[in-house]
Design a protein around this motif. Structure first.
Motif, mmCIF file in Angstrom:
data_model
loop_
_atom_site.group_PDB
_atom_site.id
_atom_site.type_symbol
_atom_site.label_atom_id
_atom_site.label_comp_id
_atom_site.label_asym_id
_atom_site.label_seq_id
_atom_site.Cartn_x
_atom_site.Cartn_y
_atom_site.Cartn_z
ATOM 1 N N GLY A 245 -8.442 -7.589 6.412
ATOM 2 C CA GLY A 245 -7.336 -6.911 7.090
ATOM 3 C C GLY A 245 -7.240 -5.440 6.702
ATOM 4 N N ALA A 246 -6.479 -4.696 7.494
ATOM 5 C CA ALA A 246 -6.274 -3.269 7.220
ATOM 6 C C ALA A 246 -4.866 -2.875 7.641
ATOM 7 C CB ALA A 246 -7.308 -2.430 7.970
ATOM 8 N N GLY A 247 -4.195 -2.124 6.745
ATOM 9 C CA GLY A 247 -2.836 -1.656 7.031
ATOM 10 C C GLY A 247 -2.808 -0.148 7.165
ATOM 11 N N ALA A 248 -1.650 0.379 7.606
ATOM 12 C CA ALA A 248 -1.535 1.810 7.887
ATOM 13 C C ALA A 248 -1.532 2.653 6.613
ATOM 14 C CB ALA A 248 -0.261 2.057 8.696
ATOM 15 N N TYR B 76 0.251 -5.496 8.593
ATOM 16 C CA TYR B 76 -1.105 -4.969 8.728
ATOM 17 C C TYR B 76 -1.778 -5.782 9.818
ATOM 18 C CZ TYR B 76 -1.769 -9.251 6.166
ATOM 19 O OH TYR B 76 -1.718 -10.562 5.794
ATOM 20 N N GLN B 77 -2.984 -5.406 10.159
ATOM 21 C CA GLN B 77 -3.750 -6.206 11.124
ATOM 22 C C GLN B 77 -4.834 -6.990 10.393
ATOM 23 O OE1 GLN B 77 -4.716 -3.203 14.320
ATOM 24 N NE2 GLN B 77 -4.187 -4.999 15.543
ATOM 25 N N ALA B 78 -4.858 -8.297 10.628
ATOM 26 C CA ALA B 78 -5.898 -9.152 10.038
ATOM 27 C C ALA B 78 -7.200 -8.960 10.819
ATOM 28 C CB ALA B 78 -5.466 -10.614 10.075
ATOM 29 N N ALA B 79 -8.309 -9.387 10.194
ATOM 30 C CA ALA B 79 -9.605 -9.470 10.894
ATOM 31 C C ALA B 79 -10.056 -8.134 11.472
ATOM 32 C CB ALA B 79 -9.538 -10.536 11.990
ATOM 33 N N LYS B 80 -10.149 -7.108 10.635
ATOM 34 C CA LYS B 80 -10.583 -5.776 11.084
ATOM 35 C C LYS B 80 -11.872 -5.320 10.401
ATOM 36 C CE LYS B 80 -7.764 -4.657 14.133
ATOM 37 N NZ LYS B 80 -8.366 -4.484 15.443
ATOM 38 N N VAL B 81 -12.019 -5.633 9.119
ATOM 39 C CA VAL B 81 -13.110 -5.061 8.314
ATOM 40 C C VAL B 81 -14.351 -5.956 8.390
ATOM 41 C CG1 VAL B 81 -13.750 -4.268 6.002
ATOM 42 C CG2 VAL B 81 -11.362 -4.085 6.766
ATOM 43 N N VAL C 192 -12.537 -18.711 0.773
ATOM 44 C CA VAL C 192 -11.678 -17.741 0.089
ATOM 45 C C VAL C 192 -10.971 -16.850 1.093
ATOM 46 C CG1 VAL C 192 -13.563 -16.048 -0.202
ATOM 47 C CG2 VAL C 192 -11.645 -16.058 -1.805
ATOM 48 N N GLY C 193 -9.766 -16.439 0.740
ATOM 49 C CA GLY C 193 -9.008 -15.491 1.553
ATOM 50 C C GLY C 193 -8.224 -14.574 0.645
ATOM 51 N N SER C 194 -7.272 -13.885 1.197
ATOM 52 C CA SER C 194 -6.393 -13.049 0.381
ATOM 53 C C SER C 194 -5.021 -12.995 1.026
ATOM 54 C CB SER C 194 -6.955 -11.637 0.220
ATOM 55 O OG SER C 194 -6.729 -10.883 1.391
ATOM 56 N N MET C 195 -4.052 -12.585 0.239
ATOM 57 C CA MET C 195 -2.680 -12.496 0.745
ATOM 58 C C MET C 195 -2.311 -11.062 1.094
ATOM 59 S SD MET C 195 -1.909 -15.563 0.903
ATOM 60 C CE MET C 195 -0.205 -15.384 1.415
ATOM 61 N N ARG C 196 -3.072 -10.095 0.577
ATOM 62 C CA ARG C 196 -2.832 -8.683 0.896
ATOM 63 C C ARG C 196 -4.122 -8.090 1.441
ATOM 64 N NH1 ARG C 196 -0.161 -7.754 -5.002
ATOM 65 N NH2 ARG C 196 1.906 -8.595 -4.534
ATOM 66 N N PRO C 197 -4.006 -7.160 2.406
ATOM 67 C CA PRO C 197 -5.221 -6.526 2.928
ATOM 68 C C PRO C 197 -5.832 -5.602 1.880
ATOM 69 C CG PRO C 197 -3.274 -5.427 3.788
ATOM 70 C CD PRO C 197 -2.783 -6.610 3.000
ATOM 71 N N ALA D 41 -4.293 -5.145 -4.039
ATOM 72 C CA ALA D 41 -4.921 -6.091 -3.105
ATOM 73 C C ALA D 41 -5.619 -7.188 -3.900
ATOM 74 C CB ALA D 41 -5.911 -5.357 -2.213
ATOM 75 N N ASP D 42 -5.532 -8.402 -3.422
ATOM 76 C CA ASP D 42 -6.093 -9.543 -4.163
ATOM 77 C C ASP D 42 -7.456 -9.999 -3.634
ATOM 78 O OD1 ASP D 42 -4.639 -10.250 -1.853
ATOM 79 O OD2 ASP D 42 -4.325 -12.300 -2.545
ATOM 80 N N GLY D 43 -7.866 -9.474 -2.483
ATOM 81 C CA GLY D 43 -9.095 -9.962 -1.861
ATOM 82 C C GLY D 43 -10.353 -9.684 -2.661
ATOM 83 N N MET D 44 -10.396 -8.498 -3.292
ATOM 84 C CA MET D 44 -11.606 -8.089 -4.009
ATOM 85 C C MET D 44 -11.912 -9.065 -5.153
ATOM 86 S SD MET D 44 -12.100 -4.255 -5.356
ATOM 87 C CE MET D 44 -13.585 -3.628 -6.077
ATOM 88 N N LEU D 45 -10.912 -9.369 -5.964
ATOM 89 C CA LEU D 45 -11.137 -10.294 -7.087
ATOM 90 C C LEU D 45 -11.371 -11.719 -6.578
ATOM 91 C CD1 LEU D 45 -11.353 -10.900 -10.073
ATOM 92 C CD2 LEU D 45 -8.852 -11.014 -10.192
#
Ligand SMILES: NC(=O)CC[C@H](N)C(=O)O
Length: 345
Positions: free
Chosen positions: A31-34, A42-47, A131-136, A142-146
């Motif tokens: 996802g990506a936010g402003a 934010y918008q999910a499914a962008k990156v 795996v997923g994340s709760m923050r973009p 952001a939690d996705g990287m870890l």
């Protein structure tokens, strides 16, 4: 990785590192936010997946990683067709000698459904980690990287083999069968009602327990033999409920209806006649519970299931019960067999 001597010449120079494939499907982890303050809007499914991989340079120290963009969607839009397509791709990769583990990045809303589905139908002992994340990735903390770093570590590890499909969020190792999204605003979103299998810390796995239910190699279901899933729908139990939804779902062709019941799968006396009628017309009625921290539905408690020829989902929540019924009905329509399957998986 074990390699037969005769094949050594064909193995490339990086063969000392396990090969992990990341299958990306979208969600907040992509996802990506402003701006950095936007952790929830934010918008999910962008990156794209290659950018997710490039964002974690140390991944290369752990494994030889490559990505495939399977879908780029928010997971609430997953269909049965998406599940079958993804399942076949995971199974095909798992058969490859040059793949040691597979990571699936996924939106968190239906992650628990996909993880359970793969756990049921992919015949492999290689690690498959969802795996997923709760923050973009654009947000502070952001939690996705870890989460993704941990997922790749788990997928690359020998000791994660044979444990079924796993979910790594918030440093926990959970069984894809048990885990569920319990809260939708915290990074500590995913919990198993019966506890995690272990922890993954700084890339090392610490195991505490093993899954008791049948999965992957020990499953009677095989994605290579499944082309479509059976139509199974869910209707919600609550005070003042009527029978409209149950009839409507059956009219639309549901082969089974999951009753997302109150408490231990109890059924309102305003609904019981409709469910008995639908069962007499061939629709399976499966009693589950929508209590938040984990239901526990037993046969003939609350309702005479033997007399009505209804089924119980035991500890599976309604959305997981839908997955198991949709898979099981590809093999059998017999209610005794279906109930056996609900006890065993
Ligand atoms: N945290 C998330 O991943 C939720 C985003 C979106 N609703 C999805 O499930 O894909």
């Amino acid at each position: 990785m074990l390699v037969a001597a005769g094949f050594l010449a064909a193995v490339p120079a990086f063969a000392d590192k396990p090969n992990v494939v990341i299958l990306a499907t979208g969600g907040t982890i992509a996802g990506a936010g402003a701006d950095v303050a936007k952790s929830a809007t934010y918008q999910a499914a962008k990156v794209p997946v290659d950018k997710l991989i490039a964002g974690i340079p140390t991944l290369g120290d752990v494994a030889q990683v490559r990505g495939e963009q399977v879908f780029q969607i928010a997971s609430e839009s997953f269909t049965n067709e998406h599940l079958v397509t993804l399942g076949k791709r995971v199974a095909a990769l798992a058969k490859q000698r040059d793949v040691d583990g597979i990571v699936v990045t996924h939106g968190t809303d239906t992650l628990e459904e996909t993880a359970y589905f793969l756990n049921l139908v992919v015949h492999t002992d290689k690690p498959v980690v969802v795996v997923g994340s709760m923050r973009p990735g654009t947000a502070m903390s952001a939690d996705g990287m870890l989460n993704l770093f941990n997922a790749v570590n788990v997928a690359a590890s020998q000791d994660a083999r044979g444990k079924g499909v796993l979910v790594t969020m918030n440093d926990e190792l959970n069984s894809g069968r048990d885990v569920s999204k319990m809260v939708n605003i915290k990074t500590e979103a995913f919990k198993s009602p019966w506890g995690p299998l272990g922890m993954v810390v700084e890339g090392k796995n610490y195991w505490f327990r093993l899954p008791a239910k049948r999965h992957t190699l020990n499953s009677e279901f095989d994605i290579d033999k499944i082309e479509t899933l059976a139509p199974v729908e869910i209707a919600y139990g609550y005070g003042n409920v009527g029978d409209t939804a149950y009839h409507a779902l059956a009219d639309k062709g549901a082969k089974a209806i999951i009753h997302a019941g109150t408490g231990n799968g109890s059924v309102s006396n305003r609904v019981v006649p409709a469910l008995r009628e639908l069962r007499s017309k061939g629709v399976h009625i499966i009693r589950s519970s929508h209590v938040n921290a984990g239901g526990f539905v037993l046969r003939n408690a609350e309702q005479p299931d033997d007399q009505y020829d209804w089924l119980v989902a035991h500890d599976l929540n309604p959305q997981k019960a839908r997955i198991l019924a949709a898979v099981a009905l590809t093999k059998t329509n017999d209610s005794k067999e279906l109930q056996r399957i609900f006890w065993e998986y």
